[in-house]
Scaffold this motif. Structure first.
Motif, PDB file in Angstrom:
ATOM      1  N   GLY A 142      -8.544  13.283 -13.415  1.00  0.00           N
ATOM      2  CA  GLY A 142      -8.245  12.919 -14.808  1.00  0.00           C
ATOM      3  C   GLY A 142      -7.594  14.039 -15.608  1.00  0.00           C
ATOM      4  N   LEU A 143      -7.456  15.192 -14.992  1.00  0.00           N
ATOM      5  CA  LEU A 143      -6.954  16.364 -15.719  1.00  0.00           C
ATOM      6  C   LEU A 143      -5.530  16.138 -16.209  1.00  0.00           C
ATOM      7  CD1 LEU A 143      -7.820  19.415 -16.254  1.00  0.00           C
ATOM      8  CD2 LEU A 143      -6.432  19.956 -14.251  1.00  0.00           C
ATOM      9  N   ARG A 144      -5.260  16.539 -17.461  1.00  0.00           N
ATOM     10  CA  ARG A 144      -3.873  16.469 -17.946  1.00  0.00           C
ATOM     11  C   ARG A 144      -3.156  17.747 -17.505  1.00  0.00           C
ATOM     12  NH1 ARG A 144      -3.667  15.846 -23.933  1.00  0.00           N
ATOM     13  NH2 ARG A 144      -5.725  16.788 -23.961  1.00  0.00           N
ATOM     14  N   VAL A 145      -2.188  17.585 -16.629  1.00  0.00           N
ATOM     15  CA  VAL A 145      -1.468  18.743 -16.083  1.00  0.00           C
ATOM     16  C   VAL A 145      -0.058  18.760 -16.670  1.00  0.00           C
ATOM     17  CG1 VAL A 145      -0.692  19.894 -13.980  1.00  0.00           C
ATOM     18  CG2 VAL A 145      -2.830  18.596 -13.969  1.00  0.00           C
ATOM     19  N   ARG A 146       0.309  19.878 -17.274  1.00  0.00           N
ATOM     20  CA  ARG A 146       1.634  20.003 -17.916  1.00  0.00           C
ATOM     21  C   ARG A 146       2.333  21.256 -17.405  1.00  0.00           C
ATOM     22  NH1 ARG A 146       0.071  15.843 -19.035  1.00  0.00           N
ATOM     23  NH2 ARG A 146      -0.547  14.888 -20.982  1.00  0.00           N
ATOM     24  N   PRO A 147       2.946  21.173 -16.217  1.00  0.00           N
ATOM     25  CA  PRO A 147       3.601  22.362 -15.674  1.00  0.00           C
ATOM     26  C   PRO A 147       4.784  22.798 -16.546  1.00  0.00           C
ATOM     27  CG  PRO A 147       3.586  20.539 -14.072  1.00  0.00           C
ATOM     28  CD  PRO A 147       3.142  19.981 -15.384  1.00  0.00           C
ATOM     29  N   VAL A 148       4.953  24.110 -16.676  1.00  0.00           N
ATOM     30  CA  VAL A 148       6.066  24.646 -17.454  1.00  0.00           C
ATOM     31  C   VAL A 148       6.886  25.563 -16.560  1.00  0.00           C
ATOM     32  CG1 VAL A 148       6.773  25.915 -19.517  1.00  0.00           C
ATOM     33  CG2 VAL A 148       4.626  24.619 -19.530  1.00  0.00           C
ATOM     34  N   HIS A 149       8.151  25.199 -16.389  1.00  0.00           N
ATOM     35  CA  HIS A 149       9.031  25.979 -15.535  1.00  0.00           C
ATOM     36  C   HIS A 149       9.716  27.043 -16.388  1.00  0.00           C
ATOM     37  CE1 HIS A 149      12.589  26.215 -12.563  1.00  0.00           C
ATOM     38  NE2 HIS A 149      11.575  26.917 -12.118  1.00  0.00           N
ATOM     39  N   GLY A 150       9.404  28.306 -16.142  1.00  0.00           N
ATOM     40  CA  GLY A 150      10.030  29.350 -16.943  1.00  0.00           C
ATOM     41  C   GLY A 150       9.301  30.664 -16.783  1.00  0.00           C
ATOM     42  N   ASP A 151       9.762  31.674 -17.518  1.00  0.00           N
ATOM     43  CA  ASP A 151       9.075  32.961 -17.432  1.00  0.00           C
ATOM     44  C   ASP A 151       7.823  32.912 -18.319  1.00  0.00           C
ATOM     45  OD1 ASP A 151       9.638  33.721 -20.069  1.00  0.00           O
ATOM     46  OD2 ASP A 151      11.442  34.803 -19.498  1.00  0.00           O
ATOM     47  N   TYR A 152       7.016  33.968 -18.215  1.00  0.00           N
ATOM     48  CA  TYR A 152       5.720  33.951 -18.900  1.00  0.00           C
ATOM     49  C   TYR A 152       5.836  33.703 -20.394  1.00  0.00           C
ATOM     50  CZ  TYR A 152       3.458  36.111 -14.782  1.00  0.00           C
ATOM     51  OH  TYR A 152       2.955  36.394 -13.547  1.00  0.00           O
ATOM     52  N   VAL A 153       6.760  34.411 -21.038  1.00  0.00           N
ATOM     53  CA  VAL A 153       6.806  34.367 -22.499  1.00  0.00           C
ATOM     54  C   VAL A 153       7.324  33.022 -22.994  1.00  0.00           C
ATOM     55  CG1 VAL A 153       7.810  35.419 -24.544  1.00  0.00           C
ATOM     56  CG2 VAL A 153       7.015  36.868 -22.665  1.00  0.00           C
TER      57      VAL A 153
END
Ligand code: AVJ
Length: 337
Positions: A142-153
């Motif tokens: 059930g976890l909402r997973v929102r991957p973000v492609h990019g550098d840390y900042v």
């Protein structure tokens, strides 16, 4: 793993304009590093597919203590860490997801506290991102997973905009920060703080100064895995940048610098040789060293200084029994500029 290089305004990719390709950045970094008097190759480029596999093997080595020790810290203190965030974190943002074992422990505690938590892995590697997301989805359907492609900042800024309400918990684990020189570490941490909102938290893993023999054993294993990890950078240059490094003509060296303090990794040229990379030739002397990595070993006072210089408020510090490693929990307070 995502880049731990301090992001400057010039290398934070604009959300719509395509950033210079990673390959082009790699080429620039390698050519600039080889042209220096003290030649250096940035450690961020270790992590191609094979380099990431080798790092997984390093984490299993008997002498490579940081992963095991930090896991032990998080196992013991995950609940206390999260209890510091009023209302529990709305989101856990994973800066450089690694193999996810430590994140999973924190997520479990977060889900137990807050119920509805967003998990946002941030990585420059799409493959690493997909596997981090898949792992956590499998563990909590059930976890909402929102991957973000990019550098840390840039990734953290995006995750912070999307995660309402505060506080979110960002993770910078594994002493990845230790690959940066002091001023670069301060720049990265300041940039992360600016990407966060008041009340958001950052959990940073710091490998601490300890007996030199323990440090040396961690970075120069008898199995030769760390050597293979270091040399793989040359193989990657050969493959991706049209280089002609002969891997047998270099050896891995790990040294301890008491000044910073830090462990440093080098590739030592075993003879005088000419190497060509991307059409450019470099003459390496017999015994000349290419610098490939620093792994800073912090004192407690340095951790305090980093929090202050980066403008964070210290909330708590968590250690293992031997005090070999520290997870520092920091909070964004009133704006520090
Ligand atoms: C993943 C950057 C934390 O510096 O200890 C392991 C990488 N290099 N052995 C470290 C590494 C050589 C590692 N970090």
């Amino acid at each position: 793993m995502a880049s731990t290089r301090a992001a400057t305004s010039s290398d934070v990719p604009h959300p719509r304009r395509p950033a210079p390709t990673a390959r082009e950045q790699f080429r620039r970094d390698v050519l600039a590093g080889l042209a220096r008097t003290e030649r250096a190759l940035p450690s961020v480029w270790f992590y191609d597919a094979w380099g990431s596999r080798l790092f997984q093997r390093i984490m299993q080595l008997p002498g490579y203590y940081p992963t095991r020790v930090e896991t032990e810290i998080i196992e013991r203190h995950a609940d206390a860490m999260l209890a510091s965030l009023p209302g529990g974190p709305s989101a856990v943002v994973d800066l450089g997801a690694g193999d996810g074992a430590k994140t999973r422990l924190l997520l479990r505690a977060a889900v137990e506290r807050a119920g509805d938590v967003v998990y946002a892995p941030v990585d420059v590697s799409a493959t690493a991102l997909a596997s981090a997301a898949g792992r956590m989805r499998a563990a909590w359907p059930g976890l909402r997973v929102r991957p973000v492609h990019g550098d840390y900042v840039a990734g953290l800024a995006q995750a912070a905009r999307a995660s309402v309400p505060a506080p979110l918990l960002a993770l910078l684990l594994g002493s990845n920060i230790g690959n940066l020189e002091w001023s670069a570490a301060v720049s990265l941490l300041r940039a992360l703080r600016r990407a966060l909102r008041r009340g958001d938290h950052l959990l940073v893993g710091f490998d601490l100064l300890k007996d030199e023999a323990v440090l040396r054993a961690a970075y120069d294993d008898p199995e030769g895995v760390t050597a293979a990890f270091n040399l793989n950078l040359l193989a990657r240059i050969n493959r991706e940048l049209g280089g002609d490094f002969e891997l047998g003509c270099f050896r891995h060296q790990a040294t301890f610098d008491a000044g910073r303090p830090a462990m440093e990794s080098w590739l030592v040229s075993l003879r005088s040789q000419v190497v060509t990379v991307a059409g450019r030739r470099f003459l390496l002397g017999d015994g000349e060293r290419l610098h490939t990595e620093i792994s800073w070993k912090y004192t407690e006072a340095q951790v305090t200084a980093l929090a202050r210089e980066a403008g964070f408020e210290e909330v708590a510090r968590y250690h293992d029994e031997r005090r070999w490693f520290q997870d520092a929990l920091w909070r964004v307070g009133a704006v520090a500029g």
